[in-house]
Scaffold this motif. Structure first.
Motif, PDB file in Angstrom:
ATOM      1  N   VAL A 167      19.233 -17.730  32.619  1.00  0.00           N
ATOM      2  CA  VAL A 167      19.573 -17.065  31.524  1.00  0.00           C
ATOM      3  C   VAL A 167      20.751 -17.685  30.739  1.00  0.00           C
ATOM      4  O   VAL A 167      20.831 -17.447  29.498  1.00  0.00           O
ATOM      5  CB  VAL A 167      19.822 -15.540  31.737  1.00  0.00           C
ATOM      6  N   ASP A 168      21.554 -18.403  31.514  1.00  0.00           N
ATOM      7  CA  ASP A 168      22.396 -19.038  30.759  1.00  0.00           C
ATOM      8  C   ASP A 168      21.885 -20.047  29.811  1.00  0.00           C
ATOM      9  O   ASP A 168      22.547 -20.519  28.765  1.00  0.00           O
ATOM     10  CB  ASP A 168      23.284 -20.057  32.023  1.00  0.00           C
ATOM     11  N   LEU A 169      20.634 -20.797  30.139  1.00  0.00           N
ATOM     12  CA  LEU A 169      20.104 -21.619  29.062  1.00  0.00           C
ATOM     13  C   LEU A 169      19.632 -21.133  27.830  1.00  0.00           C
ATOM     14  O   LEU A 169      18.986 -21.587  27.132  1.00  0.00           O
ATOM     15  CB  LEU A 169      19.037 -22.461  29.839  1.00  0.00           C
ATOM     16  N   GLU A 170      19.671 -19.676  27.831  1.00  0.00           N
ATOM     17  CA  GLU A 170      19.037 -18.751  26.664  1.00  0.00           C
ATOM     18  C   GLU A 170      20.198 -18.347  25.889  1.00  0.00           C
ATOM     19  O   GLU A 170      19.943 -17.542  24.849  1.00  0.00           O
ATOM     20  CB  GLU A 170      18.135 -18.011  27.100  1.00  0.00           C
ATOM     21  N   ASP A 171      21.416 -18.825  26.073  1.00  0.00           N
ATOM     22  CA  ASP A 171      22.497 -18.056  25.510  1.00  0.00           C
ATOM     23  C   ASP A 171      22.467 -18.400  23.754  1.00  0.00           C
ATOM     24  O   ASP A 171      22.281 -19.684  23.729  1.00  0.00           O
ATOM     25  CB  ASP A 171      23.955 -18.537  26.037  1.00  0.00           C
ATOM     26  N   PRO A 172      22.572 -17.498  22.773  1.00  0.00           N
ATOM     27  CA  PRO A 172      22.290 -17.915  21.534  1.00  0.00           C
ATOM     28  C   PRO A 172      23.371 -18.797  20.825  1.00  0.00           C
ATOM     29  O   PRO A 172      23.270 -19.241  20.021  1.00  0.00           O
ATOM     30  CB  PRO A 172      22.274 -16.437  20.798  1.00  0.00           C
ATOM     31  N   GLU A 173      24.306 -18.710  21.706  1.00  0.00           N
ATOM     32  CA  GLU A 173      25.642 -19.496  21.310  1.00  0.00           C
ATOM     33  C   GLU A 173      25.619 -20.943  21.836  1.00  0.00           C
ATOM     34  O   GLU A 173      26.787 -21.877  21.553  1.00  0.00           O
ATOM     35  CB  GLU A 173      27.076 -19.002  21.781  1.00  0.00           C
ATOM     36  N   LEU A 174      24.430 -21.475  22.496  1.00  0.00           N
ATOM     37  CA  LEU A 174      24.474 -22.593  23.028  1.00  0.00           C
ATOM     38  C   LEU A 174      24.869 -24.035  22.081  1.00  0.00           C
ATOM     39  O   LEU A 174      25.301 -24.952  22.468  1.00  0.00           O
ATOM     40  CB  LEU A 174      23.057 -23.026  23.818  1.00  0.00           C
ATOM     41  N   ARG A 175      24.544 -23.828  21.011  1.00  0.00           N
ATOM     42  CA  ARG A 175      24.535 -24.690  19.942  1.00  0.00           C
ATOM     43  C   ARG A 175      25.685 -24.716  19.126  1.00  0.00           C
ATOM     44  O   ARG A 175      25.652 -25.519  18.213  1.00  0.00           O
ATOM     45  CB  ARG A 175      23.282 -24.944  19.041  1.00  0.00           C
ATOM     46  N   SER A 176      26.523 -23.730  19.261  1.00  0.00           N
ATOM     47  CA  SER A 176      27.682 -23.582  18.286  1.00  0.00           C
ATOM     48  C   SER A 176      28.757 -24.821  18.461  1.00  0.00           C
ATOM     49  O   SER A 176      28.685 -25.420  19.636  1.00  0.00           O
ATOM     50  CB  SER A 176      28.455 -22.308  18.575  1.00  0.00           C
ATOM     51  N   GLU A 177      29.546 -24.768  17.628  1.00  0.00           N
ATOM     52  CA  GLU A 177      30.591 -25.898  17.520  1.00  0.00           C
ATOM     53  C   GLU A 177      31.466 -25.831  18.762  1.00  0.00           C
ATOM     54  O   GLU A 177      31.952 -26.676  19.635  1.00  0.00           O
ATOM     55  CB  GLU A 177      31.231 -26.192  16.403  1.00  0.00           C
ATOM     56  N   ALA A 178      31.962 -24.644  19.179  1.00  0.00           N
ATOM     57  CA  ALA A 178      32.756 -24.260  20.181  1.00  0.00           C
ATOM     58  C   ALA A 178      32.151 -24.383  21.493  1.00  0.00           C
ATOM     59  O   ALA A 178      32.838 -25.071  22.371  1.00  0.00           O
ATOM     60  CB  ALA A 178      33.279 -22.568  20.107  1.00  0.00           C
ATOM     61  N   THR A 179      30.892 -24.090  21.630  1.00  0.00           N
ATOM     62  CA  THR A 179      30.132 -24.500  22.767  1.00  0.00           C
ATOM     63  C   THR A 179      30.112 -26.260  23.079  1.00  0.00           C
ATOM     64  O   THR A 179      30.175 -26.868  24.248  1.00  0.00           O
ATOM     65  CB  THR A 179      28.675 -24.008  22.974  1.00  0.00           C
ATOM     66  N   SER A 180      29.802 -26.913  21.901  1.00  0.00           N
ATOM     67  CA  SER A 180      29.569 -28.425  22.031  1.00  0.00           C
ATOM     68  C   SER A 180      30.988 -29.068  22.470  1.00  0.00           C
ATOM     69  O   SER A 180      31.121 -29.841  23.267  1.00  0.00           O
ATOM     70  CB  SER A 180      29.496 -28.952  20.558  1.00  0.00           C
ATOM     71  N   GLN A 181      32.015 -28.536  22.046  1.00  0.00           N
ATOM     72  CA  GLN A 181      33.371 -28.923  22.317  1.00  0.00           C
ATOM     73  C   GLN A 181      33.568 -28.679  23.883  1.00  0.00           C
ATOM     74  O   GLN A 181      33.969 -29.549  24.733  1.00  0.00           O
ATOM     75  CB  GLN A 181      34.376 -28.464  21.576  1.00  0.00           C
ATOM     76  N   ALA A 182      33.327 -27.541  24.384  1.00  0.00           N
ATOM     77  CA  ALA A 182      33.508 -27.152  25.782  1.00  0.00           C
ATOM     78  C   ALA A 182      32.686 -27.833  26.593  1.00  0.00           C
ATOM     79  O   ALA A 182      32.990 -28.364  27.730  1.00  0.00           O
ATOM     80  CB  ALA A 182      33.181 -25.643  25.905  1.00  0.00           C
ATOM     81  N   ALA A 183      31.197 -27.998  26.072  1.00  0.00           N
ATOM     82  CA  ALA A 183      30.319 -28.675  26.891  1.00  0.00           C
ATOM     83  C   ALA A 183      30.714 -30.444  27.254  1.00  0.00           C
ATOM     84  O   ALA A 183      30.726 -30.689  28.359  1.00  0.00           O
ATOM     85  CB  ALA A 183      29.098 -29.037  26.257  1.00  0.00           C
ATOM     86  N   SER A 184      31.463 -31.046  26.086  1.00  0.00           N
ATOM     87  CA  SER A 184      32.076 -32.217  26.299  1.00  0.00           C
ATOM     88  C   SER A 184      32.964 -32.306  27.191  1.00  0.00           C
ATOM     89  O   SER A 184      33.503 -33.328  27.889  1.00  0.00           O
ATOM     90  CB  SER A 184      32.207 -33.090  24.984  1.00  0.00           C
ATOM     91  N   MET A 185      33.860 -31.313  27.221  1.00  0.00           N
ATOM     92  CA  MET A 185      35.033 -31.053  28.218  1.00  0.00           C
ATOM     93  C   MET A 185      34.348 -30.840  29.596  1.00  0.00           C
ATOM     94  O   MET A 185      35.058 -31.698  30.650  1.00  0.00           O
ATOM     95  CB  MET A 185      35.987 -30.077  27.886  1.00  0.00           C
ATOM     96  N   VAL A 186      33.796 -30.136  30.003  1.00  0.00           N
ATOM     97  CA  VAL A 186      33.263 -29.810  31.340  1.00  0.00           C
ATOM     98  C   VAL A 186      32.283 -31.155  31.746  1.00  0.00           C
ATOM     99  O   VAL A 186      32.415 -31.423  33.224  1.00  0.00           O
ATOM    100  CB  VAL A 186      32.380 -28.516  31.601  1.00  0.00           C
TER     101      VAL A 186
END
Ligand code: DC
Length: 220
Positions: A70-89
Motif C-alpha cells: 500500500v505504501d507504493l500506492e500513496d498518491p503523493e509518491l511523485r510530489s517534490e517533497a517526496t522526491s527530496q525525502a527519497a533522495s535523503m533516505v
C-alpha cells in the motif's frame, strides 16, 4: 526473434527518460518491470507521513524493512517533497541494504511468470544485479532534464517555476552522485546513451538495436 534478455539493468539520473524506456522495453521483450525509485520514494513518503525526519537513519531503515504494498500506492509518491525525502533516505546504507533482497528476488523470480525483468534505478548494474546480461545507463544534461520535468509539471496542471525545478534537480543529482553508498555511476561495460537531443522513440530504437546486437545468435 531471439530469446529476450533475462535481465536488463537500467540506470541513470532523474528525468533522463528511464521510466518510459523501461516500460517500453518490458512490453517489447515481454519482461516484468520494477521501478526501484518507487521503493525509495515509498520509504521517504512514509517517513514524512509519520512526521519523522528523513535524515533519521534508524527510523528510515525500519520503514524500509517493513515496506507494504500500500505504501507504493500513496498518491503523493511523485510530489517534490517526496522526491527530496527519497533522495535523503536513499543515502542511508541501512535503507539500501533493507531494500536489496527485495529487488534481487524480483530479478530472480519475476512476477507473472515472465521470463525476465527490467529493473530501473541508480545502482542496478553496479550493486543490485551486477551480472545482468544487459546494462544500460541513460543520461541527459541537467538543463534538458529540468526542462522535461518543468513541462511534465505544467502538463499535470501545476504552475512550476523553471529556475526552482532546475535547482531542485541539481540538489537531487548532487545527493545521488556524491553519496558514499552506491553513488550514481555507469556500471562497467554499460551502454551509455545521452538523451538530451533524442525523443523517446529514438532512445527506444537505439537501445533495442543495441540489445538485439548483444543477444546471442545461437538463441535466435
Ligand atoms: O528514479 P526516482 O526519481 O523515482 O528515484 C527517487 C530517489 O531514489 C532518487 O533520489 C534516487 C533514489 N534511488 C536510488 O538511490 N537507487 C535506486 N535504485 C533508485 C532510486
Amino acid at each position: 526473434m531471439a530469446a529476450p534478455p533475462r535481465l536488463i539493468a537500467l540506470d541513470g539520473p532523474s528525468a533522463a527518460g528511464k521510466g518510459t524506456l523501461a516500460r517500453r522495453l518490458a512490453a517489447h521483450y515481454g519482461l516484468a518491470h520494477l521501478d526501484t525509485g518507487a521503493l525509495y520514494r515509498a520509504v521517504g513518503r512514509r517517513v514524512l507521513r509519520e512526521g519523522r525526519d528523513p535524515a533519521d537513519a534508524a527510523y528510515a531503515a525500519q520503514v524500509a524493512s517493513d515496506l507494504q504494498p500500500v505504501d507504493l500506492e500513496d498518491p503523493e509518491l511523485r510530489s517534490e517533497a517526496t522526491s527530496q525525502a527519497a533522495s535523503m533516505v536513499a543515502a542511508i546504507p541501512a535503507v539500501r541494504a533493507n531494500l536489496l533482497a527485495w529487488q534481487r528476488r524480483f530479478a530472480a523470480q519475476p512476477p507473472g511468470g515472465k521470463p525476465g525483468a527490467v529493473l530501473d534505478g541508480r545502482d542496478i548494474g553496479t550493486v543490485i544485479c551486477p551480472d545482468a546480461e544487459v546494462k544500460l545507463f541513460v543520461t541527459a544534461s541537467l538543463q534538458a532534464r529540468a526542462e522535461r520535468r518543468f513541462r511534465e509539471l505544467q502538463a499535470a496542471g501545476a504552475d512550476p517555476i523553471r529556475r526552482a525545478v532546475l535547482d531542485e534537480m541539481a540538489a537531487r543529482d548532487r545527493r545521488d552522485s556524491e553519496r558514499a553508498a552506491a553513488p550514481l555511476v555507469p556500471a562497467p561495460g554499460a551502454f551509455v546513451l545521452d538523451t538530451s537531443e533524442l525523443d523517446a522513440d529514438a532512445v527506444f530504437d537505439r537501445v533495442v538495436a543495441y540489445i538485439n546486437s548483444r543477444i546471442s545468435p545461437r538463441r535466435a
